[in-house]
Every structure is written in C-alpha cells, then in structure tokens.
Design a protein around this motif. Sequence first.
Motif, mmCIF file in Angstrom:
data_model
loop_
_atom_site.group_PDB
_atom_site.id
_atom_site.type_symbol
_atom_site.label_atom_id
_atom_site.label_comp_id
_atom_site.label_asym_id
_atom_site.label_seq_id
_atom_site.Cartn_x
_atom_site.Cartn_y
_atom_site.Cartn_z
ATOM 1 N N LEU A 419 -113.881 -14.681 16.341
ATOM 2 C CA LEU A 419 -113.858 -13.226 16.144
ATOM 3 C C LEU A 419 -113.399 -12.474 17.384
ATOM 4 C CD1 LEU A 419 -117.230 -12.545 14.258
ATOM 5 C CD2 LEU A 419 -114.974 -13.036 13.293
ATOM 6 N N ARG A 420 -113.248 -13.166 18.508
ATOM 7 C CA ARG A 420 -112.882 -12.481 19.743
ATOM 8 C C ARG A 420 -111.425 -12.032 19.721
ATOM 9 N NH1 ARG A 420 -115.516 -17.111 23.630
ATOM 10 N NH2 ARG A 420 -117.633 -17.010 22.737
ATOM 11 N N ASP A 421 -111.127 -11.080 20.611
ATOM 12 C CA ASP A 421 -109.777 -10.514 20.693
ATOM 13 C C ASP A 421 -108.798 -11.584 21.158
ATOM 14 O OD1 ASP A 421 -107.582 -8.880 20.900
ATOM 15 O OD2 ASP A 421 -108.200 -7.943 22.781
ATOM 16 N N GLY A 422 -107.693 -11.738 20.406
ATOM 17 C CA GLY A 422 -106.691 -12.735 20.772
ATOM 18 C C GLY A 422 -105.344 -12.122 21.064
ATOM 19 N N HIS A 423 -105.295 -10.804 21.412
ATOM 20 C CA HIS A 423 -104.010 -10.119 21.571
ATOM 21 C C HIS A 423 -103.490 -10.108 23.005
ATOM 22 C CE1 HIS A 423 -105.345 -8.482 17.660
ATOM 23 N NE2 HIS A 423 -104.044 -8.419 17.403
ATOM 24 N N TYR A 424 -104.215 -10.662 23.936
ATOM 25 C CA TYR A 424 -103.722 -10.634 25.314
ATOM 26 C C TYR A 424 -103.308 -12.047 25.740
ATOM 27 C CZ TYR A 424 -108.486 -12.285 26.367
ATOM 28 O OH TYR A 424 -109.662 -12.989 26.403
ATOM 29 N N LYS A 428 -105.600 -17.393 23.695
ATOM 30 C CA LYS A 428 -105.668 -18.639 22.909
ATOM 31 C C LYS A 428 -106.148 -19.800 23.770
ATOM 32 C CE LYS A 428 -103.969 -17.277 18.841
ATOM 33 N NZ LYS A 428 -104.095 -15.824 19.009
ATOM 34 N N ASP A 429 -105.763 -19.800 25.051
ATOM 35 C CA ASP A 429 -106.202 -20.868 25.940
ATOM 36 C C ASP A 429 -107.721 -20.880 26.107
ATOM 37 O OD1 ASP A 429 -103.569 -21.531 26.291
ATOM 38 O OD2 ASP A 429 -103.330 -20.335 28.126
ATOM 39 N N ALA A 433 -109.987 -16.200 18.941
ATOM 40 C CA ALA A 433 -109.291 -15.890 17.689
ATOM 41 C C ALA A 433 -108.755 -17.129 16.976
ATOM 42 C CB ALA A 433 -108.153 -14.900 17.931
ATOM 43 N N ILE A 434 -109.079 -18.313 17.459
ATOM 44 C CA ILE A 434 -108.617 -19.538 16.795
ATOM 45 C C ILE A 434 -109.560 -19.853 15.632
ATOM 46 C CG2 ILE A 434 -108.230 -22.011 17.079
ATOM 47 C CD1 ILE A 434 -107.555 -21.474 20.001
ATOM 48 N N GLY A 435 -108.974 -20.026 14.478
ATOM 49 C CA GLY A 435 -109.763 -20.358 13.304
ATOM 50 C C GLY A 435 -110.241 -19.157 12.513
ATOM 51 N N TYR A 436 -109.839 -17.944 12.936
ATOM 52 C CA TYR A 436 -110.235 -16.757 12.170
ATOM 53 C C TYR A 436 -109.529 -16.746 10.820
ATOM 54 C CZ TYR A 436 -110.463 -11.913 10.623
ATOM 55 O OH TYR A 436 -110.637 -10.777 9.872
ATOM 56 N N ARG A 437 -110.287 -16.489 9.771
ATOM 57 C CA ARG A 437 -109.742 -16.454 8.414
ATOM 58 C C ARG A 437 -109.653 -14.997 7.956
ATOM 59 N NH1 ARG A 437 -113.236 -20.191 4.707
ATOM 60 N NH2 ARG A 437 -111.394 -19.988 3.377
#
Length: 494
Positions: A419-424, A428-429, A433-437
């Motif tokens: 659920l965390r922000d993955g826009h910066y 991903k490292d 945001a990995i696995g968010y459906r």
Amino acid sequence: MDGLFDPPAPAGSVTTGSLSSPPPASAPLAVRMRPQSLDEIVGQEHLLGAGSPLRRLISGSGAASVMLYGPPGTGKTTMAGLISKATGGRFEALSALSAGVKEVRAVIDVARRRLVDGQQTVLFIDEVHRFSKTQQDALLDAVENRIVLLVAATTENPSFSVVAPLLSRSLVLQLRPLGSEDIRAVLGRAIDDPRGLGGRVRVADEALDHLVAVAGGDARRALTALEASADAALRHDHQPVSDLDGPEPDPDDDPGISESGVGESDAGEHTPDVGPPTIAVADVEAAIDRAAVRYDRDGDQHYDVTSAFIKSIRGSDVDAALHYLARMIVAGEDPRFIARRLMIHASEDVGMADPTALQTAVAAAQVVALVGMPEARLALTQATIHLATAPKSGAVVSAIGAAVSDVEAGKSGTVPAHLRDGHYAGAKDLGNAIGYRYPHNDPDGVLAQQYAPDELVGTDYYQPTDHGFEREIGARLGRLRSIVRAGAGRLRGR
C-alpha cells in the motif's frame, strides 16, 4: 426610503437640497440621529477603510457613481447624503416605486443646467432594482458624462436587477447588516445625544438587549423601537410626551417649585432625586408588541437552549426542536452558529442512517452565507425538520472514537508494503507498492487484500445500527469484510 434612518418618502416625491440639513426637532428620532459625518457611521468597516473608494467619495476626494447594495437600515441613504455634502452638489432623490422616465429626464435636464454653472447634482435613486430597463437606460448618458453623480440603493443583488451598461458605469458596493455592537452603539448615541433623547431617559440593560435583538441589524428599526419605548416609559412615569424634546422647566416659572426642584411646602423634607425614567423590558414589549426572549447569547440561556435544541433533534421530537430553533432566531442568535450545530449533529446523531442529512445541513449553511436572514431561517427550519425526523445512529462517533483510542494507545503499526507510495525513484527497490491489486480490475470491484497494519487486521471500528439506511449498510458490510479479509492471513504470513 431604504437607507439608514430614513422615513418612507411620500408617493411621487422628489427631494431637492441636502440630506445633511439638520432635521426639525419634531422629526422622528431615526431622522434626527442620521449620521452627519463619516465618523458617526457605524459598521461597514470593509467599505470605509483608508483609501477605499467609498471613503474617498464621502471625504470629497473622488467622483464616481455608486450602487449601494444591502439590507434596510445599514446606511445607504446616509452615505448618499454625505457624498452630496462632500461634493458640494445639489441633492435630488427619486423613488423607483413612483418615478417614471419623465421624472428621470426632468432631473437630468435640471442637472445639465446646473452643470453649466459648475454645480454638480447627486441623484439618489432608492429601490433602483424596481426601475424598468427603459428607465435605467434613460440614466446611461447622464451617468457616463457625469451630468449626475448617481448613488443608487437596492436591497437586491444588482447583478440580477440592474442593466449591465449601468452597472459597468458604477462602483458596486455591498453593505452588510449591522452587528449587535453596532446597533448598541447607535442606540447609546441616540439616548445621550442632544439630537436624540438627550439623556432624558435611561434604558435598563435587559431592555437594551431586547432592542438590539428586535432590530435585526437594522438601525432605523432599532431607533424607531427606542423612540416608541421612550414614549411608553414617559407615559408610565406620568410625564407629558412633549417633555421628551422640550426644554427643561424653569423653577422661576412656578412659585410652587424651588430652585432645588422641591416643592416649597415640602422644603423641610428630603426628597431623593429619582432622575429620568428608565425604559424597562415591559416598556419595549408594550411599544413594539413583541415579547422579550430571555436568552443571553453569552450566558446560561444560550447554552441551555442550544443543548435542548440538539437533544430534541437527537430524541426525534421535531416540534420541540422547532420551538428551540424559534427561540434562538427571535433572540437574534447568529444563524451561522445554528447552521454549524446542525452540520455537527447531522454526522454525530444521524450519520449513515440517513446520509442525506449532512447534505441538507451543509446546504442550509450555504443559504445562511449566500442569502442571509430572515430568508435563511427557512433553510434552517428545513434542516431541523430533516434531522429531527431522520433515523438516528451514533455509529459515526463510535467508529472514529474507537479508532482514535487505538492510535493514542500506540496501535499504529507499519503500513503494509503493497500500500505504500511507489511513485518515486527507488520505491520498488524498497518493496513499496509491489503486489498491490487494483480493485477496479475485479468484476465486483472488491477483492481480497490487506489494508490495515498487521496488528489491527480484523478490528471492527464501524458498527452500523439497523436504523434507516444503515440497515442496508450492515448487510453489505459483512460481505465486504469477508471478501477483503480473506487474503489477509496469507499476506501476513509472507
């Protein structure tokens, strides 16, 4: 007339001269107390600040036609008179209720002749919104070429009632209703000023509060009520009403009165100086045929009535709620305060049992802000009826209360990685945001996924009642929780 302190003008009347001329002693109190200078105007600070267009006009350092828009008794005609005095021009007044195109053109012709001699004419038009388009068009050339300096007054928004060409040639200034302290200042000046009552009466605190309340932001109404109340008090005191404006009696004129004001037959006895009569609440009630509401906006009554109002709505007693609403309105309670209480109550005691309750309360608050009193009391009434008759639920309060308690107790937990922000860059490292459906990719719009921190999975904060719309929410909520939480265990086991 619709400006500050003005008596109604006779039908078809045209006033010539200056509003700044001292009125006769026989004139109504509201006329005698018309402000004679800028310093005597109360309220309207937003228009009278240093360097403002209106202040420049009234001080004689500006020249522009003006549309004064605001409720009765707020200073429109007074300001027109002060502008006339400042410009040194002649004052002409027309009432849109009686004047036609012929009268408008006659005034303009006179103004044109005066202008040849270097004399400006200030044309005051009351209720200008009642002028037809033809009548308003007749003013355009004279206003544009400053044959007349137009000061128009209206109680309605000129954007909807005045033709665009006339609006574009004028400054549009909105006057606000006078506040309680403004009305109190107007009354205090009238009580003490020689132009008014000259200290010949006193006013009890409760009576003054009642006069302020019945004024409703209208200074002329307040002064008219004060004058009638003074008349009642003087009659009650067995003094001739004419004494109100007459000279003080001369002891030498009556051999039965000594210079000390005591009858000579009683000269050896001590007679206390009772002073001028005091206007009591009963005098105000008798004069204006309106009972005083025992309601102190800063005291117990304010809190007691407000509490009873909310508790009556909560208890679904619509009639009691309307009674307390009426008491607040009649006592002059700030309608914004009432609207705020209704908005709070809509969530606190109705909530999701009727989701439209909050919409109604917010709409009522918008009516208060955009329309004002007295019309806004209808919207406040509608909201009160809606909330009082709506199904009740305290689930909103309970839900946020339980959630806040857990947070304050330290039950915060880590936001799940998916659920965390993955826009910066680099998110991903970190596993963010990995696995968010994305729920909208599911045919039902709902899927199994953990949203709460690990230690709060399975915690139910919102507990819908079976009242009103929450009955439907309750049935749906059980299904939603079972679907969403179905995959929480697998996610926690990673």
